[in-house]
Each structure stands twice: as structure tokens, then as C-alpha cells.
Write an enzyme that holds these catalytic residues in place. Structure first.
Site, mmCIF file in Angstrom:
data_model
loop_
_atom_site.group_PDB
_atom_site.id
_atom_site.type_symbol
_atom_site.label_atom_id
_atom_site.label_comp_id
_atom_site.label_asym_id
_atom_site.label_seq_id
_atom_site.Cartn_x
_atom_site.Cartn_y
_atom_site.Cartn_z
ATOM 1 N N ASP A 1 53.006 47.081 40.239
ATOM 2 C CA ASP A 1 51.984 48.121 40.065
ATOM 3 C C ASP A 1 51.258 48.555 41.226
ATOM 4 O O ASP A 1 51.095 50.003 41.592
ATOM 5 C CB ASP A 1 50.924 47.750 39.058
ATOM 6 C CG ASP A 1 49.952 46.836 39.483
ATOM 7 O OD1 ASP A 1 50.404 45.658 39.919
ATOM 8 O OD2 ASP A 1 48.819 47.162 39.606
ATOM 9 N N GLU B 1 44.431 49.986 48.942
ATOM 10 C CA GLU B 1 45.392 49.677 47.804
ATOM 11 C C GLU B 1 46.078 50.893 47.568
ATOM 12 O O GLU B 1 45.391 51.626 46.692
ATOM 13 C CB GLU B 1 45.048 48.767 46.908
ATOM 14 C CG GLU B 1 46.070 48.071 46.226
ATOM 15 C CD GLU B 1 45.954 46.948 45.263
ATOM 16 O OE1 GLU B 1 46.671 46.086 44.793
ATOM 17 O OE2 GLU B 1 44.696 46.977 44.963
ATOM 18 N N ASP C 1 50.296 43.799 44.702
ATOM 19 C CA ASP C 1 50.438 42.588 44.055
ATOM 20 C C ASP C 1 52.019 42.467 43.736
ATOM 21 O O ASP C 1 52.660 43.202 43.968
ATOM 22 C CB ASP C 1 49.550 42.069 43.271
ATOM 23 C CG ASP C 1 49.387 42.789 42.028
ATOM 24 O OD1 ASP C 1 50.296 43.702 41.811
ATOM 25 O OD2 ASP C 1 48.360 43.007 41.095
ATOM 26 N N TYR D 1 43.821 45.574 33.906
ATOM 27 C CA TYR D 1 44.151 46.653 33.220
ATOM 28 C C TYR D 1 43.604 46.639 31.835
ATOM 29 O O TYR D 1 44.556 46.877 30.954
ATOM 30 C CB TYR D 1 45.755 47.111 33.360
ATOM 31 C CG TYR D 1 45.977 47.475 34.781
ATOM 32 C CD1 TYR D 1 45.870 48.657 35.288
ATOM 33 C CD2 TYR D 1 46.814 46.556 35.720
ATOM 34 C CE1 TYR D 1 45.999 49.079 36.551
ATOM 35 C CE2 TYR D 1 47.108 46.949 36.839
ATOM 36 C CZ TYR D 1 46.995 48.118 37.399
ATOM 37 O OH TYR D 1 47.052 48.415 38.730
#
Length: 492
Positions: free
Chosen positions: A82, A470, A85, A234
């Protein structure tokens, strides 16, 4: 009145700065799509252009518990990591796939040679989502990898030695939100491939219908079923009603079956948000449904057109009902953590609604002000240009685009030596020396859009500052549509 409000919009200090800016949108479009190759999980193809990545997660699915006492190998390879990571979270991955598909449906004819790449990115997502939906009857797999353990490590996806735990929802552990989003992705993609690959398109649509039925029949939030495996990463904070509306809206567009129209009506009115994201889909559903009111002149969808326009009034600066902050440099500012995810998603809706308005020569009111399509496009272009470097610090927030861009992004694979240069596994803790280093990342994740600047238009470019540094698939996915629009020579 129309021209008056448009002039008021243009005279706003937020908007005058970059009206004439024209970054290379076609280059940005190409790079925004290339980014997805750097996020791929599974066995990489021979034509992989991001060569510092190699195959990873090849045993994903091998620990799936089909029955409480039975571990059976299920093939859950593929899909996308995603963000920075090594986890596959299906909720944002499905939203990413839906937005890539919507971008392609609305703007594919303007993409030129990039249409092929957009389709490839969509298919990389849907191939995986099909596995998740079809592997085990009565189950929908919704993620691979233990986020709580993974986030304690800093290692390349090729070296992963953390548990590749498999997560699923079922009739006894429902997940209407993730199931309806998966259905939306498959239904939207089925239209992308309707002419390009009819057999694949039919498989996507048939699976979408089944997954949507599961979402409707077994209602509940996947956050409640999976708790710490998906929260706080999430969580479905907005509940699952927005996904039911969104999924049904996509299936209605794909099938024209009145069953889905009736389902949407049965859900009643939704919230009136001023945000659009992987979590809250109401605004996206309103714009998607308003298409039927505007382009098809179907009065049954008038309420969604009104809801879409209420949303626009909350976004536009100087609108009487605006609830959106803008930085001094002109960037829409919603939330401190990964703000650009909201900017790109909302910019997609602004651009797309303006496209519908232009097609029908439609205007609407925000209070006493008349809004023309170019009022939306001016804001949209300003956001796109800001992200591409037209901002107070002249920083492009797309990696590899422009003269100045983020060099120390929060991304494991980008920040560690390429597997091609160092094949020896680094282990869970082996990468932290690189994490804390002030050196630029050795591997440039071309096209990645990071979380973005802070409220003061500043960007420290620090790897440990994940809220700003990120990248994520869903930031890029929503940006593809506006880039294709402006790359085709359209402007405000």
C-alpha cells in the site's frame, strides 16, 4: 453573475499565483503510472521497468486457515504494497484499483500511449482481488502480512521474514466496507476491459456481483471483525454505508440493473462530507451518480447531483459554505497526516464534475454565486501544479519529477540497497542504519507522490516523518485522472 463569481475566484490570493503555470503534465502522467511497478508484490514480469525491485511475497496465502483446524495453501500472490511498508491491505488497494479504473474510464482517450500502462496497473490489482474473492467459497481474503510486526522492521519486501498472516471476512465475521469496495474495483475494471478483453471483463463483473451480494447480505464493519489487524492503519472510520452506496453505484454503471438503483435508494441519504478518501466514499458516490442526472438527464438521481454540488461548495475557496482550508501557497489542506491523499482525491472529483458540467453546459449555485465549470478547473489545476512544483519552496512532491523533489522518502524498498546489488538478506533490524541515515534513498521511486507539505507549505524531507514523506498507491491513483485531463491540453 457567472462571470462575476469566476472573477472572484481568480482574484483570490490562493489562486492567482499559478494560473499560468504549465508543468509537463504528460511526463507527470507517465511517471505517476510507472510508480505502481515499484509497489508490486508477487512474481515480477520480464518487462518490469523498475529494475531495483525483484519478486517478493511468493508464498503469500500459504498460511490461510480454510477451516479452524485446517491450513490449506491459497494463492494470494500479487497485488500491491500500500505504501512504504510490506503489507497488502485490500481496503485501500481496492480503492486504488477503483480510482485507477475511474481515471481510465473518464480520461483513457486522453492518455495516448499511457492507456496501456494504466490498464496494466489495474490488472495487477484485479488479478489479485479476483484471487481473494474466488479462492475459498464464503470467504473474502482482505489482507496479507501482520502490520504490527512488519512496522517494527525496516527490510526490503524481497527479504521479508515477518509473518505473512492472512486475513479474511465471512458471514460470521462480516466486512461490508471492504467487500463493497472490492466489488466497486472489480465492476469499474470490468468496464475498462469490456472491449480490450471481453472474457476477463465478464469474469470481473460476475465476481463483483457476488462480492457485492456478500457485502449486502452479511452487514458489518471489517474493523470490528479484524480489529488490531487493520486498525489504526486502515480502520473503516466512516462505517460501511458509504461503501455500499459506492459499490452499488459502480455496479449500476456497469450493469444498468435497477436492483442496484433500488439498493442505493434503500440506503437513504448519506453524509454531507467535505472529504473524499479510501475511507469515506460518499462524495465519490455522489459525483458518480450525478453523472446519470447530468449526462443521462435522469431525474431519479437529482438528489445525488445536489449532494455533489453541495460538496463542491464546501471545497471552493470564497464559496459561502466553504469548509476547506488552503495554505498560504494555495494547497488544499484537510488533515495533517498524508494530506495529499485528500488533495488528489478531491481534485479528481473537481475535474470530473467540471467535465460533466462542460458536456451539458451546466452551472450551479453556491449561495448567491453561480459556479461555472472553469471555477472548478481553476482550483483543480492549481492543486495539480502545486504538487508538481509550483509552490513557495519550488518542491515537486512527485519523486523524480522536476529539479527538486523528496530524496528521503519513507519507503523500505527505496531506502535500502537494491537486491540486485546486495542479495544477502538484511533481516528485520538490518535496515535501520539506512532508515536513520541522512543520505538520499539509493533507489528513486519514480512517480511516487508523498504525503506532502505541512500547513505552512514546509517540507523537511525526513525519512522518519512518515506523515509527510510516505508515498501511497491511493495518492497516485486519484492523481492519474487530472493529469490525463491537463496533459491533453485542457485547461481552466
Amino acid at each position: 453573475m457567472t462571470s462575476l463569481f469566476f472573477l472572484v475566484l481568480l482574484s483570490s490570493p490562493i489562486l492567482t499565483r499559478n494560473v499560468e503555470a504549465n508543468p509537463n503534465y504528460r511526463e507527470a502522467l507517465s511517471k505517476s503510472l510507472l510508480f505502481f511497478q515499484g509497489q508490486r508484490s508477487g512474481r515480477l514480469p520480464r518487462d518490469q521497468q523498475v529494475s531495483w525491485r525483484v519478486s517478493s511475497g511468493l508464498s503469500d496465502g500459504s498460511t490461510a486457515h480454510v477451516h479452524p483446524e485446517t491450513v490449506l495453501h491459497v494463492d494470494l500472490t500479487g497485488g500491491y504494497y500500500d505504501a512504504g511498508d510490506n503489507i497488502k491491505f485490500n481496503f485501500p488497494m481496492a480503492f486504488t484499483t477503483t480510482m485507477l479504473s475511474w481515471s481510465t474510464l473518464e480520461y483513457g482517450k486522453r492518455m495516448g500511449p499511457e492507456l496501456k500502462n494504466a490498464r496494466e496497473n489495474i490488472r495487477w490489482g484485479t488479478d489479485y482481488l479476483l484471487k481473494c474473492a474466488r479462492a475459498t467459497p464464503g470467504k473474502l481474503y482482505v489482507g496479507v502480512g501482520d502490520p504490527n510486526v512488519d512496522h517494527k522492521c525496516w527490510e526490503r519486501p524481497e527479504d521479508m521474514d515477518t509473518p505473512r498472516t492472512v486475513y479474511s471476512v465471512s458471514s460470521s465475521n462480516p466486512g461490508s466496507d471492504v467487500a463493497a469496495e472490492t466489488a466497486a474495483a472489480l465492476a469499474a475494471a470490468s468496464m475498462v476491459f469490456r472491449k480490450a478483453d471481453p472474457k476477463y471483463s465478464r469474469l470481473l463483473l460476475a465476481t463483483a456481483k457476488n462480492v457485492m451480494q456478500f457485502a449486502i447480505q452479511y452487514r458489518g464493519a471489517y474493523s470490528d471483525s479484524l480489529s488490531s489487524s487493520v486498525c489504526p492503519f486502515y480502520c473503516s472510520y466512516s462505517g460501511y454505508k458509504d461503501e455500499l452506496m459506492w459499490g452499488a453505484a459502480w455496479l449500476l454503471r456497469a450493469t444498468n440493473n435497477p436492483y442496484y438503483e433500488n439498493l442505493i435508494k434503500s440506503l437513504g441519504g448519506g453524509d454531507q462530507p467535505d472529504i473524499f478518501s479510501w475511507d469515506n466514499k460518499y462524495a465519490g458516490a455522489y459525483v458518480l451518480l450525478s453523472r446519470r442526472a447530468l449526462l443521462n438527464k435522469d431525474s431519479n438521481f437529482e438528489q445525488y447531483k445536489q449532494a455533489a454540488e453541495n460538496f463542491m461548495c464546501k471545497i471552493l475557496p470564497n464559496s459561502p459554505s466553504s469548509s476547506t482550508q488552503y495554505t498560504q501557497g494555495g494547497l488544499m489542506y484537510k488533515l495533517p497526516q498524508s494530506n495529499l491523499q485528500y488533495v488528489t482525491a478531491i481534485t479528481f472529483l473537481l475535474t470530473t464534475y467540471a467535465k460533466y458540467m462542460k458536456a451539458m453546459r451546466h452551472t450551479f449555485d453556491c449561495g448567491s454565486s453561480v459556479i461555472v465549470p472553469n471555477a472548478l478547473l481553476t482550483v483543480s489545476k492549481q492543486q495539480v501544479d502545486y504538487i508538481l512544483g509550483e509552490n513557495p519552496i519550488k518542491m515537486s512532491y512527485m519523486v523524480g519529477f522536476g529539479q527538486s523533489f523528496p530524496k528521503r522518502i519513507h519507503h523500505r524498498a527505496s531506502s535500502l540497497p537494491s537486491h540486485a546489488l546486495l542479495s544477502k538478506p538484511l533481516g528485520c533490524n538490518g535496515g535501520f542504519q539506512s532508515f536513520y541515515s541522512q543520505n538520499p534513498n539509493p533507489n528513486v521511486l519514480t512517480g511516487a507522490i508523498v504525503g506532502g507539505p505541512n500547513q505552512s507549505d514546509g517540507y523537511p524531507d525526513q525519512r522518519d516523518d512518515y506523515s509527510h514523506s510516505e508515498p501511497a498507491t491511493y495518492i497516485n491513483a486519484a492523481f492519474v485522472g487530472p493529469l490525463a485531463y491537463f496533459a491533453s491540453g485542457r485547461s481552466a
